[in-house]
Design a protein around this motif. Structure first.
Motif, PDB file in Angstrom:
ATOM      1  N   PHE A 166     -26.098 -28.996   7.943  1.00 52.04           N
ATOM      2  CA  PHE A 166     -24.873 -28.403   8.491  1.00 52.04           C
ATOM      3  C   PHE A 166     -23.929 -29.472   9.037  1.00 52.04           C
ATOM      4  O   PHE A 166     -22.708 -29.367   8.891  1.00 52.04           O
ATOM      5  CB  PHE A 166     -25.204 -27.384   9.585  1.00 52.04           C
ATOM      6  CG  PHE A 166     -23.987 -26.656  10.062  1.00 52.04           C
ATOM      7  CD1 PHE A 166     -23.393 -25.701   9.243  1.00 52.04           C
ATOM      8  CD2 PHE A 166     -23.400 -26.942  11.274  1.00 52.04           C
ATOM      9  CE1 PHE A 166     -22.247 -25.042   9.642  1.00 52.04           C
ATOM     10  CE2 PHE A 166     -22.259 -26.297  11.679  1.00 52.04           C
ATOM     11  CZ  PHE A 166     -21.683 -25.331  10.867  1.00 52.04           C
TER      12      PHE A 166
ATOM     13  N   GLY B  61     -18.781 -22.931  10.551  1.00 57.19           N
ATOM     14  CA  GLY B  61     -19.757 -22.063   9.881  1.00 57.19           C
ATOM     15  C   GLY B  61     -19.313 -20.615   9.857  1.00 57.19           C
ATOM     16  O   GLY B  61     -19.465 -19.930   8.843  1.00 57.19           O
ATOM     17  N   PHE B  68     -23.645 -21.765   6.297  1.00 60.65           N
ATOM     18  CA  PHE B  68     -24.908 -21.496   6.996  1.00 60.65           C
ATOM     19  C   PHE B  68     -26.015 -21.231   5.978  1.00 60.65           C
ATOM     20  O   PHE B  68     -27.128 -21.749   6.102  1.00 60.65           O
ATOM     21  CB  PHE B  68     -24.761 -20.275   7.910  1.00 60.65           C
ATOM     22  CG  PHE B  68     -24.056 -20.558   9.212  1.00 60.65           C
ATOM     23  CD1 PHE B  68     -24.340 -21.707   9.944  1.00 60.65           C
ATOM     24  CD2 PHE B  68     -23.115 -19.674   9.715  1.00 60.65           C
ATOM     25  CE1 PHE B  68     -23.701 -21.968  11.143  1.00 60.65           C
ATOM     26  CE2 PHE B  68     -22.473 -19.936  10.914  1.00 60.65           C
ATOM     27  CZ  PHE B  68     -22.765 -21.083  11.622  1.00 60.65           C
TER      28      PHE B  68
END
Lengths: 485, 485
Positions: A166, B61, B68
């Motif tokens: 991420f 995200g 994600f």
């Protein structure tokens, strides 16, 4: 059953039937020479294409010999690292882990010094961090019994891989530590997974780190000592060249439009056509500029550039160049549009338009000299002033044209130059001069954007402390307002 | 020598002199609470910044939950591959080489299916090719005696690494086989270097290949089965969204310019300002589009896209969108320039300009609907025709304006609307309406470029065989000329 029988005259396909008899399938005789010819043709065609590809590739290298040098450097670095395998005393030291050194060289060696350094630092930091974390997690897992050990390890791999993945989506992390995040995931997975099997975990970590250090050292030495390609210099040259191209394009554009009247020399018309479109390089160079600026930050002092050279200023100059290039694109579009202004009007405005465009391109060329020579220009104040005068003159020309046309409905100059076109000049319909007005207006916009380029270059020159020519220093004292508007 | 003495009231810095005496350096007492406060402040500041970073990352995200999901997929793939380590029967099969499987997953797993497939194919081909060559070179070297073996190996590594590195500079190779060339260098170096030590060379090559196959299979399964992100769909959506943004920008631009007269509603003026600049997304999307189109070619049929979907056509649509965006940039520049047209002239032209801009944006919006719904539009012929009518009307307005102004020196409409400004309208100086003429001219250029977008989208719709709405099929038969101009 199919049987091929080669007769001296040609080929025959014969099918053996179930009752024993046989039938000729292809009665047409194909002379051997024809088959050979077809094969030869195919082979020659393939060779011809392959040769074309090789020639094209060779030309890529010839146009930029630094690419050839880079290839030699990669080969050299790999040969250096394989020495660890071939020399027995060294081999005993690092053992089978020398593989990691080879891998490091292949993965880390990049075209510019900055990119290589960035990847080296990322690889070392990522490996250390992930190694330490991996050993820690492995210790915790080993304390919790045989049953929970794989579960804890699996969960930790899952969580840390997800978080590190991420982080690669966050722009600030992606710009600097994208490779580091990947290496972090790789090392952590390897350490925590192989930790379950390999007993000597610390030794593995130590060996991996030392071989990576060997690999990165070889990369850094090779990339910095043999004909180094600095990302900073590349960025500097790119911006300098783009500035020059923009000036050439602007000149070419206007010469193309007013060329019929001014430059009767048709033989020279083909060359500018090529230059005319060189602004397109500026339109698409944003990504290259950003990555070069990003890598340049990692580089030590080199050439005229210190460690803290304001690389971000180059991006601002690049953005202002692009903003000007958009306008040149629109100018090019309106020049090539179907609507054409009558030649008489064009002749009237051409000298003002050409004066403005040439003074704009003079400013841009001077700015490219400032960048290329890394020397502040004192002349720039005068030529920016001249450009602004040219803008005013063009505005006055537009004003006087409309006044004349509304007062007498004829333009004196036009009558002199073109007596036959009296009817046309009698009513200078607005719609006829729309293309001209658009060109004039876009030129004024380009002049405004040129001033913004000048401001960006000036800011760069101040922050990067470009030197002032000694004979020009006195001039600058007389003109203290140089570009501080 | 400096000595720190902590007194109950505060801190003292004392310097011991050479003659034995001592001097208090800092007589000012710093209460312990203040030190604690400073530390607390620093700590809180750090926490605050860190929290801000986390929030920003979280928002990235939230704005695109697919990111994600991608992270979860990477974690999942790594967990799956580590199963090979934890399960004893499987471990016996692949042995310590399972490391290569982990490495493959980390290096190959990408955001889109196409990118992952591209890297998988590159990795397998590169490994096979380099492995075969490495074994061959190793055999030749081993035949030439102990003395020449390392020399032959070194030369082969140098030459092949240099050639493979050079191939990465060739655009056509770089676009498809950049990663493969890197893997080729890596594998060839590893095989020829470790071949000198490891006796079981074939076993090594076989193990490496089988573990890489395991890694790539896990990657392909994970990326295609769990919420796949297709590069093709991403490209399709990107182009569709960019088309929409362009239309919104054009509307916003004109509303901003003529807004004072037409839309008196000032409360709604802030929202369009944001939309107004959305064309900037289109300006900088070239690199993303090209890489997506490049990856989309590797993808199997998915959604409405077949394997041979004409992805290159999307690039053409993207280029035509960008060409239009350049014009909107120039339009935006001339709208925000210092030269302002008098309101009376603006009011005269506003309805023609707004009509043209709204019909252009209607065409662009219809084209975005064509792309988004993958359905051919039959209405497009009518609205492109309408746009061309609007261009003609604007041209006529310019014509009639100049005729009126040369004939009576006043514009009747303007006199009606603005009696007080009689002096201004008496001489509609050309210079005053230059900004307006520029806006009008750029709008006409935008209309011309909009038609080119329509052509590109039409070519895409034909090649990708977009469906025709059943109720519109009959209409199309009546208008066979739909966009075949």
């Amino acid at each position: 059953m199919v049987k091929e029988s080669a007769v001296s005259e040609g080929l025959q396909w014969r099918i053996n039937m179930q009752d024993g008899s046989s039938k000729i399938l292809v009665s047409e005789s194909v002379p051997r020479t024809r088959v050979c010819g077809a094969l030869q043709g195919f082979f020659m065609g393939f060779l011809f294409n392959f040769w074309g590809f090789i020639l094209k590739a060779w030309n890529i290298g010839l146009n930029d010999p630094k690419k050839f040098i880079h290839c030699i450097k990669v080969g050299l670095a790999l040969c250096l690292v394989s020495v660890f395998y071939y020399m027995r005393p060294l081999y005993r030291g690092v053992g089978g882990n020398a593989m990691w050194a080879v891998m490091t060289v292949v993965a880390v060696f990049e075209y510019t010094v900055g990119a290589t350094l960035c990847k080296c630092v990322n690889r070392v930091i990522g490996t250390c961090l992930a190694g330490a974390l991996g050993v820690g997690v492995h210790w915790i897992a080993s304390q919790s019994g045989k049953r929970f050990e794989p579960i804890i390890l699996q969960i930790s791999v899952f969580l840390l891989a997800a978080v590190a993945t991420f982080s690669r989506f966050i722009p600030s992390v992606k710009a600097r530590f994208d490779y580091g995040a990947m290496i972090f995931i790789l090392t952590f997975s390897l350490v925590s997974v192989s930790g379950y099997r390999v007993e000597k975990l610390f030794e593995l970590a130590h060996h991996r780190l030392s071989t990576i250090m060997i690999g990165t050292s070889i990369c850094i030495i090779t990339t910095m000592l043999f004909f180094p390609v600095w990302a900073g210099s590349e960025l500097h040259n790119l911006i300098g060249n783009n500035t020059e191209k923009l000036a050439d394009s602007l000149d070419g554009c206007l010469a193309d439009y007013f060329g019929n009247d001014e430059n009767a020399d048709n033989t020279k018309k083909e060359a500018p056509k090529k230059i005319l479109l060189s602004y397109k390089c500026v339109l698409g160079s944003k990504v290259t500029e950003e990555s070069l600026a990003n890598f340049a930050r990692w580089e030590p002092a080199h050439g005229g550039f210190n460690f803290g050279h304001p690389w971000k200023e180059y991006l601002k100059v690049g953005a202002s160049l692009r903003s000007c290039a958009y306008c040149i694109e629109a100018l090019n579009g309106s020049i090539n549009s179907d609507a054409k202004a009558p030649d008489v009007f064009k002749a009237h405005f051409s000298k003002f338009c050409l004066r403005l465009s040439s003074s704009s391109s003079l400013v841009i060329k001077e700015l490219s000299t400032v960048i290329n020579t890394m020397t502040k220009s004192t002349k720039i104040y005068l030529i920016v002033q001249e450009m602004n005068n040219a803008v005013e003159e063009l505005q006055n020309a537009l004003k006087s044209f409309s006044e004349q046309s509304t007062a007498s409905l004829t333009v004196p100059e036009l009558e002199e130059s073109d007596n036959g076109a009296g009817d046309t000049t009698a009513s200078p319909a607005l719609v006829q001069i729309v293309p001209l007005v658009t060109v004039a207006s876009l030129l004024m916009e380009i002049a405004a954007r040129t001033e913004r380029i000048a401001e960006a270059v000036n800011s760069l020159a101040n922050k990067a402390e470009f030197k002032v020519k000694s004979d020009e220093k006195s001039m600058q004292l007389q003109n203290p307002k140089v570009l501080t508007r």
